[in-house]
Design a protein around this motif. Structure first.
Motif, mmCIF file in Angstrom:
data_model
loop_
_atom_site.group_PDB
_atom_site.id
_atom_site.type_symbol
_atom_site.label_atom_id
_atom_site.label_comp_id
_atom_site.label_asym_id
_atom_site.label_seq_id
_atom_site.Cartn_x
_atom_site.Cartn_y
_atom_site.Cartn_z
ATOM 1 N N MET A 29 -51.174 104.435 -93.100
ATOM 2 C CA MET A 29 -51.910 104.363 -91.912
ATOM 3 C C MET A 29 -51.570 105.427 -90.982
ATOM 4 O O MET A 29 -50.317 105.721 -90.448
ATOM 5 C CB MET A 29 -51.345 102.903 -91.274
ATOM 6 C CG MET A 29 -51.591 101.891 -92.200
ATOM 7 S SD MET A 29 -50.891 100.057 -91.178
ATOM 8 C CE MET A 29 -51.305 98.882 -92.473
ATOM 9 N N ASP A 30 -52.855 105.826 -90.654
ATOM 10 C CA ASP A 30 -52.800 106.944 -89.441
ATOM 11 C C ASP A 30 -52.830 106.182 -88.214
ATOM 12 O O ASP A 30 -53.784 105.611 -87.867
ATOM 13 C CB ASP A 30 -53.930 108.041 -89.745
ATOM 14 C CG ASP A 30 -53.966 108.821 -91.211
ATOM 15 O OD1 ASP A 30 -52.719 109.023 -91.510
ATOM 16 O OD2 ASP A 30 -55.005 109.244 -91.583
ATOM 17 N N VAL A 31 -51.996 106.899 -87.110
ATOM 18 C CA VAL A 31 -51.954 106.464 -85.966
ATOM 19 C C VAL A 31 -52.884 107.626 -85.125
ATOM 20 O O VAL A 31 -52.241 108.779 -85.359
ATOM 21 C CB VAL A 31 -50.381 106.380 -85.212
ATOM 22 C CG1 VAL A 31 -50.598 106.078 -83.801
ATOM 23 C CG2 VAL A 31 -49.876 105.338 -85.861
ATOM 24 N N VAL A 32 -53.873 107.196 -84.434
ATOM 25 C CA VAL A 32 -54.743 108.269 -83.789
ATOM 26 C C VAL A 32 -54.601 107.951 -82.414
ATOM 27 O O VAL A 32 -54.827 106.707 -81.910
ATOM 28 C CB VAL A 32 -56.127 108.288 -84.357
ATOM 29 C CG1 VAL A 32 -57.239 109.007 -83.435
ATOM 30 C CG2 VAL A 32 -56.227 108.564 -85.514
ATOM 31 N N ASN A 33 -54.095 108.946 -81.582
ATOM 32 C CA ASN A 33 -54.054 108.617 -80.108
ATOM 33 C C ASN A 33 -55.367 108.576 -79.623
ATOM 34 O O ASN A 33 -56.288 109.564 -79.356
ATOM 35 C CB ASN A 33 -53.224 109.577 -79.294
ATOM 36 C CG ASN A 33 -52.738 109.398 -77.967
ATOM 37 O OD1 ASN A 33 -53.754 108.687 -77.259
ATOM 38 N ND2 ASN A 33 -51.900 109.964 -77.352
ATOM 39 N N PRO A 34 -55.727 107.359 -79.047
ATOM 40 C CA PRO A 34 -57.164 107.239 -78.495
ATOM 41 C C PRO A 34 -57.440 107.895 -77.236
ATOM 42 O O PRO A 34 -58.794 108.254 -76.863
ATOM 43 C CB PRO A 34 -57.384 105.673 -78.075
ATOM 44 C CG PRO A 34 -56.107 105.206 -78.004
ATOM 45 C CD PRO A 34 -55.152 106.118 -78.930
ATOM 46 N N GLY B 154 -57.741 111.587 -79.428
ATOM 47 C CA GLY B 154 -58.513 111.789 -80.873
ATOM 48 C C GLY B 154 -57.389 112.483 -81.726
ATOM 49 O O GLY B 154 -58.101 112.472 -82.677
ATOM 50 N N ALA B 155 -56.178 112.709 -81.579
ATOM 51 C CA ALA B 155 -55.520 113.588 -82.569
ATOM 52 C C ALA B 155 -54.668 112.583 -83.128
ATOM 53 O O ALA B 155 -53.841 111.395 -82.613
ATOM 54 C CB ALA B 155 -54.718 114.419 -81.492
ATOM 55 N N ARG B 156 -54.393 112.717 -84.415
ATOM 56 C CA ARG B 156 -53.551 111.990 -85.251
ATOM 57 C C ARG B 156 -52.121 112.440 -84.910
ATOM 58 O O ARG B 156 -51.724 113.519 -84.850
ATOM 59 C CB ARG B 156 -53.812 112.194 -86.755
ATOM 60 C CG ARG B 156 -52.828 111.320 -87.659
ATOM 61 C CD ARG B 156 -53.207 111.694 -89.123
ATOM 62 N NE ARG B 156 -52.737 112.929 -89.453
ATOM 63 C CZ ARG B 156 -52.890 113.615 -91.058
ATOM 64 N NH1 ARG B 156 -53.751 112.756 -91.439
ATOM 65 N NH2 ARG B 156 -52.479 114.832 -90.928
ATOM 66 N N VAL B 157 -51.218 111.486 -84.750
ATOM 67 C CA VAL B 157 -49.829 111.651 -84.153
ATOM 68 C C VAL B 157 -48.883 111.213 -85.074
ATOM 69 O O VAL B 157 -47.667 111.523 -84.972
ATOM 70 C CB VAL B 157 -49.779 110.916 -82.439
ATOM 71 C CG1 VAL B 157 -50.470 111.448 -81.682
ATOM 72 C CG2 VAL B 157 -49.864 109.373 -82.984
ATOM 73 N N GLU B 158 -49.037 110.117 -86.020
ATOM 74 C CA GLU B 158 -48.094 109.851 -87.021
ATOM 75 C C GLU B 158 -48.861 109.243 -88.111
ATOM 76 O O GLU B 158 -50.020 108.721 -87.833
ATOM 77 C CB GLU B 158 -46.921 108.879 -86.395
ATOM 78 C CG GLU B 158 -45.881 108.790 -87.100
ATOM 79 C CD GLU B 158 -44.567 108.518 -86.064
ATOM 80 O OE1 GLU B 158 -43.671 108.389 -86.546
ATOM 81 O OE2 GLU B 158 -44.975 108.131 -84.929
ATOM 82 N N THR B 159 -48.322 109.173 -89.106
ATOM 83 C CA THR B 159 -48.744 108.590 -90.391
ATOM 84 C C THR B 159 -47.620 107.728 -91.146
ATOM 85 O O THR B 159 -46.575 108.086 -91.152
ATOM 86 C CB THR B 159 -49.329 109.446 -91.577
ATOM 87 O OG1 THR B 159 -50.422 110.096 -90.890
ATOM 88 C CG2 THR B 159 -49.569 108.852 -92.732
#
Length: 453
Positions: free
Chosen positions: A1-6, A9-14
């Motif tokens: 699961m990718d965490v995208v900071n809304p 728009g950047a992926r911050v963690e997986t």
């Protein structure tokens, strides 16, 4: 699961997903944990819940920042959410014994008849992202304290929150596997629902998701509680305190970026005060600060996902094209992130999206009505029935109008909210069952009649 900071728009963690083997192992552990947990004295379970409240308060900034990073909740509101989770834990730590005390019934001389409240076993919780800690704790605090064990399937965009909740119970001293978080896709939920080791299920989410869970659980004769969508009316009568109504109404629509089932969505305003109220509401909404959710001064952060903002904007655009009047807002902000401004639409044509659908974002729809009777009719003109708010300076009038609105809860001169002390839930397409208070802790227990001769 990718965490995208809304907000960026950047992926911050997986995070690594759990698979079917992980689900099977979790169910086995849950079943074993229940055997011991159900025998623990209730006072011991209450003390562990009080410990959980302390863990939440001690780590509130960390948990708040996780929410802000994963779904964009303004940090001040995120801290408030953690505090509310601690409150619900403290509430049941104090009152569970009274709520679960056996009920005694009339019986013949020399006999005793009572109803005892026994836990069912493993409860599956399918929870949404919009209040990623509160939605979970309002089920977990009562159900675990009643002696059940829990498995959480959280929304896929808040895996860090799911694991943080599991951590709270671990740090509080709960036995292993009394509460587990599974990071699984939605297509594995059916396997959980149909497994005999799961005895009940609760879901907070969309109507289609609720129907699917209810159908599958019903086929297995399993108890469910569903808290689904809402299109709450905010009724402003001709004798309302307009300043208070506008100030509260703007917040009731835009709290949590408007992403709330119980947000005020349809403003139904008496013609005698319509113009004045609309002007005040517009001023209040325009004054709200949209920006970086990590900033303490921010009132409205980004929408939780880019696709959710796009859906909201499509609803607004289609409604304007159908003839609704755009008063303020109505366009995504020209900046990085999924930001949508506070928006007001008036005169929505019957059948347009904002008239018939739930708008899950900072979009208020304002209707003008001629009298009290028309206001009640319009308030009930929806398939939803979660909450409602009525504004009048005549308390008796407010109570009379509240009694005629089809909703699970109606607040007079106050925004709709969930509170550990009172039952919460909806009717019609907003679901069934109740959470919180005494009603909530008794949803998933066996009300066993015991007759002693």
């Amino acid at each position: 699961m990718d965490v995208v900071n809304p907000a960026t728009g950047a992926r911050v963690e997986t995070y690594d997903d759990h698979d079917e083997d992980d689900v099977e192992a979790a169910l086995d552990r849950s079943e074993q944990a229940f055997k011991d947990w159900q025998t623990r004295p209730l006072r011991e379970r209450e003390q562990l819940l009080a410990n959980a409240a302390e863990v939440l308060r001690e780590n509130k900034q960390e948990y708040a920042e996780t929410m802000t990073r994963e779904m964009g909740k303004p940090i001040s509101q995120a801290v408030g959410e953690v505090e509310k989770c601690a409150w619900v834990c403290e509430h049941y730590a104090e009152h569970a014994s009274a709520y679960l005390e056996a009920d005694h019934h009339p019986s013949p001389p020399g006999s005793e008849v009572k109803t005892e409240h026994e836990p069912l076993g493993t409860v599956l919780a399918v929870m949404p992202w919009n209040f990623p800690l509160w939605q979970v704790f309002r089920f977990a605090a009562p159900y675990l304290t009643a002696g059940n064990v829990g498995i959480l399937k959280h929304a896929s965009n808040v895996p860090g929150c799911a694991l943080a909740i599991e951590e709270v119970f671990q740090k509080a001293g709960y036995p292993d596997d009394v509460f587990q978080s599974l990071l699984i896709p939605s297509d594995l939920v059916d396997n959980l629902l149909t497994d005999s080791r799961v005895r009940a299920a609760t879901l907070t989410g969309s109507g289609p998701a609720g129907r699917a869970v209810a159908a599958n659980a019903g086929d297995q004769l399993k108890k469910t509680v569903l808290e689904l969508g809402g299109s709450d009316p905010f009724v402003v009568l001709d004798d309302a305190d307009l300043s208070a109504a506008a100030e509260t109404g703007a917040w009731a629509r835009n709290l949590n970026g408007g992403q709330s089932c119980i947000a005020a969505k349809r403003f139904i305003v008496h013609t005698d005060v319509y113009d004045e109220f609309l002007g005040s509401l517009t001023d209040e909404m325009d004054s709200l600060v949209v920006g970086d959710p990590a900033n303490e001064e921010t009132d409205i952060g980004p929408q939780a996902r880019e696709d959710l903002m796009e859906t909201l904007h499509e609803q607004v655009t289609a409604s304007v094209e159908a003839g609704a009047t755009l008063v303020t807002g109505g366009e995504p902000l020209d900046r990085e992130g999924a930001f949508y401004p506070p928006t007001i639409l008036t005169d929505p044509p019957e059948g347009c999206p904002v008239d018939t659908e739930e708008t899950f974002g900072p979009v208020a729809t304002v209707y003008e009505v001629d009298d009290e009777e028309s206001a009640i009719t319009k308030a009930n003109d929806t398939p939803f029935g979660l909450g409602a708010s009525v504004w009048t300076q005549d308390r008796d009038r407010g109570e009379r109008v509240a009694s005629r609105i089809d909703a699970g809860c109606v607040y007079v001169n106050q925004l709709v909210k969930s509170d550990p002390r009172v039952p919460f839930g909806g009717v019609k397409d907003s679901g069934y069952g109740r959470e919180l208070s005494e009603a909530g802790i008794k949803e998933f227990v066996n009300r066993k009649t015991v007759w002693i001769e």
